[in-house]
Design an enzyme around this catalytic site. Structure first.
Site, PDB file in Angstrom:
ATOM      1  N   TYR A 163     -11.745  -1.448  12.914  1.00  0.00           N
ATOM      2  CA  TYR A 163     -10.348  -1.001  12.727  1.00  0.00           C
ATOM      3  C   TYR A 163      -9.503  -1.314  13.970  1.00  0.00           C
ATOM      4  O   TYR A 163      -8.394  -1.839  13.855  1.00  0.00           O
ATOM      5  CB  TYR A 163     -10.384   0.501  12.446  1.00  0.00           C
ATOM      6  CG  TYR A 163      -9.042   1.121  12.119  1.00  0.00           C
ATOM      7  CD1 TYR A 163      -8.432   0.912  10.882  1.00  0.00           C
ATOM      8  CD2 TYR A 163      -8.388   1.939  13.043  1.00  0.00           C
ATOM      9  CE1 TYR A 163      -7.214   1.506  10.582  1.00  0.00           C
ATOM     10  CE2 TYR A 163      -7.171   2.535  12.746  1.00  0.00           C
ATOM     11  CZ  TYR A 163      -6.589   2.305  11.517  1.00  0.00           C
ATOM     12  OH  TYR A 163      -5.379   2.891  11.222  1.00  0.00           O
TER      13      TYR A 163
ATOM     14  N   ASN B  82       1.943  -2.294   5.484  1.00  0.00           N
ATOM     15  CA  ASN B  82       1.398  -0.953   5.702  1.00  0.00           C
ATOM     16  C   ASN B  82      -0.035  -0.792   5.188  1.00  0.00           C
ATOM     17  O   ASN B  82      -0.788   0.018   5.718  1.00  0.00           O
ATOM     18  CB  ASN B  82       2.311   0.066   5.002  1.00  0.00           C
ATOM     19  CG  ASN B  82       1.674   1.423   4.889  1.00  0.00           C
ATOM     20  OD1 ASN B  82       1.612   2.190   5.843  1.00  0.00           O
ATOM     21  ND2 ASN B  82       1.126   1.738   3.701  1.00  0.00           N
TER      22      ASN B  82
ATOM     23  N   ILE C  37      -1.839  10.926  12.143  1.00  0.00           N
ATOM     24  CA  ILE C  37      -0.861  11.298  11.118  1.00  0.00           C
ATOM     25  C   ILE C  37      -1.580  11.945   9.931  1.00  0.00           C
ATOM     26  O   ILE C  37      -2.643  11.463   9.509  1.00  0.00           O
ATOM     27  CB  ILE C  37      -0.070  10.054  10.636  1.00  0.00           C
ATOM     28  CG1 ILE C  37       0.465   9.226  11.816  1.00  0.00           C
ATOM     29  CG2 ILE C  37       1.053  10.451   9.676  1.00  0.00           C
ATOM     30  CD1 ILE C  37       1.492   9.898  12.707  1.00  0.00           C
TER      31      ILE C  37
ATOM     32  N   GLY D 259       0.829  -1.218   0.000  1.00  0.00           N
ATOM     33  CA  GLY D 259       0.000   0.000   0.000  1.00  0.00           C
ATOM     34  C   GLY D 259       0.851   1.251   0.000  1.00  0.00           C
ATOM     35  O   GLY D 259       0.632   2.169   0.800  1.00  0.00           O
TER      36      GLY D 259
ATOM     37  N   VAL E 240      -3.798  -7.114  -0.959  1.00  0.00           N
ATOM     38  CA  VAL E 240      -3.274  -7.873   0.183  1.00  0.00           C
ATOM     39  C   VAL E 240      -4.325  -8.783   0.820  1.00  0.00           C
ATOM     40  O   VAL E 240      -3.973  -9.729   1.521  1.00  0.00           O
ATOM     41  CB  VAL E 240      -2.643  -6.953   1.268  1.00  0.00           C
ATOM     42  CG1 VAL E 240      -1.465  -6.175   0.723  1.00  0.00           C
ATOM     43  CG2 VAL E 240      -3.675  -6.052   1.919  1.00  0.00           C
TER      44      VAL E 240
ATOM     45  N   ARG F 192       0.789   6.116  -1.613  1.00  0.00           N
ATOM     46  CA  ARG F 192       0.543   7.416  -0.963  1.00  0.00           C
ATOM     47  C   ARG F 192       0.693   7.286   0.553  1.00  0.00           C
ATOM     48  O   ARG F 192       0.913   6.184   1.074  1.00  0.00           O
ATOM     49  CB  ARG F 192      -0.845   7.947  -1.323  1.00  0.00           C
ATOM     50  CG  ARG F 192      -1.980   7.035  -0.921  1.00  0.00           C
ATOM     51  CD  ARG F 192      -3.300   7.622  -1.422  1.00  0.00           C
ATOM     52  NE  ARG F 192      -4.322   6.620  -1.606  1.00  0.00           N
ATOM     53  CZ  ARG F 192      -5.186   6.249  -0.677  1.00  0.00           C
ATOM     54  NH1 ARG F 192      -5.153   6.803   0.500  1.00  0.00           N
ATOM     55  NH2 ARG F 192      -6.093   5.331  -0.938  1.00  0.00           N
TER      56      ARG F 192
END
Ligand code: NDP
Length: 244
Positions: free
Chosen positions: A152, A87, A185, A9, A61, A12
Site C-alpha cells: 500500500y 480515489n 479517516i 470508487g 480501474v 462509499r
C-alpha cells in the site's frame, strides 16, 4: 457553472463524500463503481437530491480497456471532463515476510496502475479542452511508510511521483495535478482495525481524532475550484497533524 467531475470508487467512504460535495457545489457527477449495491443507489440518490446530474459507470480501474470505455462514456454523456479524482483504492496488509505475491500485485494494480489507467484514458480530453484538474488520493503512509503496508505504501508513494511528474508535463496545458494525502479517516477501510489500535493511533494525532470523509472532500473541492488555480504538483496532507 456546469463542470463535470469523474470520481473513481465513489459508492462509499471518501469517494462518495467527494461526489456529494462536488454535486452540492454545482458539478455534474460521473460516478465510477465496481460492485452494484445499495450504497451505489443511495449515493446516486443523494447526488440527484443535491440537484446534480449523475452518470453511474461500472468499471474496474485496474483494467485499462475498462478505463478507456468509462472515459468515452463520460465524454459521450457530458461532452467534457473538467475534474478527475482518482480515489479507488484497496489495502491487503501483511508483513512483507508473509505477504503473498498476488496481494502485493493487487494493491499496486488497483491503487497505482489504476491511477495511471484512468488518467491516461482521460488526459487527451483535458488537453483538447485546454483545462483540467486531476486530484489523486494518496496517503500519509506514502510519505512516511507503515509496517504491514509495503504494498500500500509503495502504491501511494508511487502516486506522489506520478502526480509531480504529470504536473510538470501538463502545466503548460492549464491542467493542474495534485495529490491529497489523508491520514486516519473514518471509513470501511479503517473500520476493520481493532478498537485498541484505533485508540493508540488517535493518541498520536495532535487533533486527537480520526478525520471525516468531509475533511478530505473539502480539500478536494478546493483543489477542483478556481481558488486553487496556482497550485500544482503538491501533496496536501489531511491528517490532523499526524505527520509533520
Ligand atoms: P473504502 O474501502 O471505503 O472505499 C474504496 C472504494 O474504492 C470503494 O468504493 C471500492 O469499490 C472502490 N474500488 C476498490 N477497487 C476498485 C477497482 N478496482 N475499481 C473501481 N473501484 C474500486 O475506502 P476509503 O474511502 O477509506 O478510501 C478511499 C481512498 O482514500 C483510497 O484510495 C484509500 O487508499 C485512500 N485513503 C484512505 C484512508 C483512510 O483512513 N480511510 C487514509 C489514506 C488514504 P467496491 O466497493 O466495489 O470495492
Amino acid at each position: 457553472m456546469n463542470k463535470v467531475a469523474f470520481i473513481t470508487g465513489a459508492t462509499r467512504g471518501i469517494g462518495r463524500q467527494i461526489a456529494i460535495t462536488l454535486a452540492e457545489n454545482g458539478y455534474s457527477i460521473a460516478l465510477n463503481y465496481r460492485n452494484e449495491n445499495n450504497e451505489l443507489k443511495q449515493t446516486k440518490c443523494e447526488i440527484e437530491n443535491a440537484g446534480a446530474k449523475c452518470l453511474t459507470i461500472k468499471g474496474d480501474v485496474s483494467n485499462f480497456n475498462s478505463c478507456e470505455e468509462m472515459a468515452k462514456k463520460v465524454i459521450d454523456t457530458f461532452g467534457e471532463i473538467n475534474v478527475l479524482v482518482n480515489n479507488a483504492g484497496i489495502t491487503k496488509d501483511m508483513l512483507l515476510i508473509k505477504m503473498k505475491n498476488e496481494d502485493f500485485e493487487d494493491v499496486i494494480n488497483v491503487n497505482l496502475i489504476g491511477t495511471y489507467n484512468v488518467t491516461k484514458s482521460i488526459i487527451q480530453y483535458m488537453i483538447k479542452q485546454k483545462e483540467g484538474r486531476i486530484i489523486n488520493i494518496s496517503s500519509v503512509v506514502g510519505l512516511c511508510g507503515n509496517a504491514g503496508q509495503t504494498n500500500y505504501s509503495a502504491s501511494k508513494a508511487g502516486i506522489i511521483g506520478f502526480t509531480k511528474s504529470l504536473a510538470k508535463e501538463v502545466g503548460s496545458r492549464n491542467i493542474l495535478v495534485n495529490a491529497v494525502a489523508p491520514g486516519f479517516i473514518q471509513t470501511n477501510m479503517t473500520d476493520v482495525l481493532k478498537e485498541e489500535v484505533k485508540e493508540e493511533i488517535k493518541k498520536s494525532i495532535p487533533l486527537k481524532r480520526m478525520g471525516t470523509t468531509k475533511d478530505v472532500a473539502n480539500v478536494v473541492k478546493f483543489l477542483a475550484s478556481q481558488e486553487s488555480s496556482y497550485i500544482t504538483g503538491q501533496v496536501i496532507q489531511v491528517d490532523g497533524g499526524m505527520l509533520m
